[in-house]
Design a protein around this motif. Structure first.
Motif, PDB file in Angstrom:
ATOM      1  N   ASN A   1       0.826  -1.212   0.000  1.00  0.00           N
ATOM      2  CA  ASN A   1       0.000   0.000   0.000  1.00  0.00           C
ATOM      3  C   ASN A   1       0.858   1.259   0.000  1.00  0.00           C
ATOM      4  O   ASN A   1       0.553   2.228  -0.694  1.00  0.00           O
ATOM      5  CB  ASN A   1      -0.957   0.011   1.194  1.00  0.00           C
ATOM      6  N   ALA A   2       1.926   1.248   0.793  1.00  0.00           N
ATOM      7  CA  ALA A   2       2.826   2.403   0.842  1.00  0.00           C
ATOM      8  C   ALA A   2       3.499   2.623  -0.504  1.00  0.00           C
ATOM      9  O   ALA A   2       3.602   3.760  -0.984  1.00  0.00           O
ATOM     10  CB  ALA A   2       3.876   2.202   1.933  1.00  0.00           C
TER      11      ALA A   2
ATOM     12  N   CYS B   1       6.803  12.610   0.965  1.00  0.00           N
ATOM     13  CA  CYS B   1       7.570  11.879   1.980  1.00  0.00           C
ATOM     14  C   CYS B   1       8.758  12.712   2.440  1.00  0.00           C
ATOM     15  O   CYS B   1       9.238  13.593   1.725  1.00  0.00           O
ATOM     16  CB  CYS B   1       8.047  10.549   1.406  1.00  0.00           C
TER      17      CYS B   1
ATOM     18  N   ILE C   1       9.871   6.812   3.183  1.00  0.00           N
ATOM     19  CA  ILE C   1       8.449   6.691   3.490  1.00  0.00           C
ATOM     20  C   ILE C   1       8.304   5.838   4.747  1.00  0.00           C
ATOM     21  O   ILE C   1       8.932   4.781   4.867  1.00  0.00           O
ATOM     22  CB  ILE C   1       7.644   6.093   2.314  1.00  0.00           C
TER      23      ILE C   1
ATOM     24  N   ILE D   1       6.164   3.446   7.008  1.00  0.00           N
ATOM     25  CA  ILE D   1       5.113   2.461   6.773  1.00  0.00           C
ATOM     26  C   ILE D   1       4.633   1.963   8.132  1.00  0.00           C
ATOM     27  O   ILE D   1       5.280   1.121   8.757  1.00  0.00           O
ATOM     28  CB  ILE D   1       5.633   1.292   5.908  1.00  0.00           C
TER      29      ILE D   1
END
Length: 100
Positions: free
Chosen positions: A39-40, A51, A65, A67
């Motif tokens: 999903n990330a 990000c 990013i 998560i």
């Protein structure tokens, strides 16, 4: 505009290592963690510049990013290569020392 998100062989190795670690303990948790990461990475296709900038990197095109997963989660290091491509180069658990 959408970006193509690709993972380097090293990032795929990290993903496998993190999945295997959870798989030894809890199959459902391993599957949920993998889903959270996917999903990330999907979000990176739409807004990689949202990000945070990666520490110790000179270029603002290097980002991380976060998560979320469980009490800690994961961090993926990636580079925005151009206006079409984002490359994930490493993934680690937030409690790990640094990227491998």
């Amino acid at each position: 505009m959408t970006y193509q998100v690709r993972l380097t062989p090293e990032a795929l190795e990290d993903l496998g290592r993190l999945y295997a670690f959870l798989l030894e303990r809890d199959l459902l948790a391993a599957e949920r963690a993998l889903s959270a990461m996917e999903n990330a990475f999907g979000m990176l296709a739409y807004s990689p510049f949202s990000c945070r900038k990666a520490l110790h990197q000179k270029s603002p095109r290097w980002r991380e990013i976060l998560i979320p997963f469980g009490r800690a989660g994961y961090v993926a290091l990636f580079e925005i290569e151009d206006d079409r491509t984002v490359t994930v180069t490493a993934i680690r658990h937030q409690r790990e020392e640094d990227y491998h």
